[in-house]
Design a protein around this motif. Structure first.
Motif, PDB file in Angstrom:
ATOM      1  N   GLN A   1       0.787  -1.205  -0.010  1.00 14.65           N
ATOM      2  CA  GLN A   1       0.077  -0.001  -0.027  1.00 14.65           C
ATOM      3  C   GLN A   1       0.880   1.384  -0.037  1.00 14.65           C
ATOM      4  O   GLN A   1       0.510   2.275  -0.354  1.00 14.65           O
ATOM      5  CB  GLN A   1      -1.090   0.003   1.105  1.00 14.65           C
ATOM      6  N   PHE A   2       1.999   1.123   0.522  1.00 21.77           N
ATOM      7  CA  PHE A   2       3.048   2.409   0.727  1.00 21.77           C
ATOM      8  C   PHE A   2       4.400   2.070  -0.014  1.00 21.77           C
ATOM      9  O   PHE A   2       5.313   2.619   0.190  1.00 21.77           O
ATOM     10  CB  PHE A   2       3.342   2.606   2.276  1.00 21.77           C
ATOM     11  N   THR A   3       4.227   1.383  -1.280  1.00 21.83           N
ATOM     12  CA  THR A   3       5.118   1.143  -1.936  1.00 21.83           C
ATOM     13  C   THR A   3       4.924   1.404  -3.298  1.00 21.83           C
ATOM     14  O   THR A   3       3.910   1.064  -3.840  1.00 21.83           O
ATOM     15  CB  THR A   3       5.885  -0.368  -1.810  1.00 21.83           C
ATOM     16  N   ASP A   4       6.063   2.092  -4.223  1.00 20.61           N
ATOM     17  CA  ASP A   4       6.084   2.286  -5.446  1.00 20.61           C
ATOM     18  C   ASP A   4       7.356   2.359  -5.836  1.00 20.61           C
ATOM     19  O   ASP A   4       8.209   1.768  -5.371  1.00 20.61           O
ATOM     20  CB  ASP A   4       5.380   3.612  -5.830  1.00 20.61           C
ATOM     21  N   ASP A   5       7.714   2.862  -7.227  1.00 20.22           N
ATOM     22  CA  ASP A   5       8.981   3.055  -7.756  1.00 20.22           C
ATOM     23  C   ASP A   5       9.907   3.863  -7.121  1.00 20.22           C
ATOM     24  O   ASP A   5      11.142   3.762  -7.335  1.00 20.22           O
ATOM     25  CB  ASP A   5       8.891   3.483  -9.402  1.00 20.22           C
TER      26      ASP A   5
ATOM     27  N   LEU B   1       7.646  -3.339   6.930  1.00 20.22           N
ATOM     28  CA  LEU B   1       7.074  -3.647   8.331  1.00 20.22           C
ATOM     29  C   LEU B   1       7.866  -4.677   9.156  1.00 20.22           C
ATOM     30  O   LEU B   1       8.060  -5.551   8.813  1.00 20.22           O
ATOM     31  CB  LEU B   1       5.651  -4.171   8.058  1.00 20.22           C
ATOM     32  N   ILE B   2       8.563  -3.859  10.172  1.00 19.07           N
ATOM     33  CA  ILE B   2       9.184  -4.877  11.058  1.00 19.07           C
ATOM     34  C   ILE B   2       8.346  -5.294  12.327  1.00 19.07           C
ATOM     35  O   ILE B   2       8.108  -6.554  12.676  1.00 19.07           O
ATOM     36  CB  ILE B   2      10.458  -3.835  11.671  1.00 19.07           C
ATOM     37  N   ASP B   3       7.339  -4.688  12.876  1.00 20.72           N
ATOM     38  CA  ASP B   3       6.227  -4.994  13.490  1.00 20.72           C
ATOM     39  C   ASP B   3       5.204  -3.853  13.612  1.00 20.72           C
ATOM     40  O   ASP B   3       5.248  -3.018  12.585  1.00 20.72           O
ATOM     41  CB  ASP B   3       6.644  -5.237  14.896  1.00 20.72           C
ATOM     42  N   ASP B   4       3.988  -4.056  14.389  1.00 22.44           N
ATOM     43  CA  ASP B   4       2.992  -3.149  14.072  1.00 22.44           C
ATOM     44  C   ASP B   4       3.517  -1.625  14.224  1.00 22.44           C
ATOM     45  O   ASP B   4       2.620  -0.870  13.785  1.00 22.44           O
ATOM     46  CB  ASP B   4       1.688  -3.438  15.244  1.00 22.44           C
ATOM     47  N   ASN B   5       4.474  -1.399  15.184  1.00 18.27           N
ATOM     48  CA  ASN B   5       4.701   0.031  15.333  1.00 18.27           C
ATOM     49  C   ASN B   5       5.972   0.591  14.929  1.00 18.27           C
ATOM     50  O   ASN B   5       6.439   1.597  15.069  1.00 18.27           O
ATOM     51  CB  ASN B   5       4.878   0.331  16.881  1.00 18.27           C
ATOM     52  N   ILE B   6       6.878  -0.268  13.958  1.00 16.31           N
ATOM     53  CA  ILE B   6       7.951   0.092  13.509  1.00 16.31           C
ATOM     54  C   ILE B   6       8.081  -0.163  11.943  1.00 16.31           C
ATOM     55  O   ILE B   6       8.059  -1.557  11.564  1.00 16.31           O
ATOM     56  CB  ILE B   6       9.281  -0.775  14.163  1.00 16.31           C
TER      57      ILE B   6
END
Length: 137
Positions: A32-36, A42-47
């Motif tokens: 969702q937050f990835t593009d070119d 996501l390391i965990d829920d908060n990192i």
């Protein structure tokens, strides 16, 4: 979304290579937050780690980007629940192409305070320090 999160933004030379590296560590890419230009790891829920190609990273800053291959700009310490998880993360990082950095002086300091840590340098020169702290009960 949790009330507080941390997003560490890292400049990278090759976004696809860096994504593969962090996926090898067992961390997930949030599409969702990835593009070119960037990828959210996501390391965990908060990192989260935002991998930004250098050209894009430069749009957020006024000063020059540090060459992390020759200059240490930051240390990314990550607390883990056990010594085994520290070793497992380091092993995965080495398999993915990282290098281990060993500082004998740091080992002596860690033994004195009950901490266990290892250090690896990722493909773009960023220094990671997974550690486990044995807290007294």
């Amino acid at each position: 979304m949790p009330s507080k999160m941390i997003f560490v933004n890292l400049p990278v030379d090759d976004l696809d290579r860096s994504k593969r590296f962090y996926e090898t560590l067992g961390w997930k890419i949030d599409q969702q937050f990835t593009d070119d230009n960037a990828a959210c790891v996501l390391i965990d829920d908060n990192i989260c780690v935002m991998l930004l190609i250098r050209r894009f990273f430069e749009t957020f800053i006024q000063r020059p980007v540090a060459d992390t291959v020759i200059i240490t700009g930051s240390l990314y310490a990550l607390a883990l629940p056990s010594r085994q998880e520290v070793d497992d993360l380091l092993t995965a990082a080495l398999r993915a192409g990282a290098t281990e950095e060993i500082n004998p002086d740091k080992r002596a300091q860690e033994r004195a305070v009950g901490m266990y840590s290892r250090t690896f340098i990722d493909l773009d020169g960023h220094q990671w320090e997974p550690f486990h702290m044995a807290y007294p009960e």
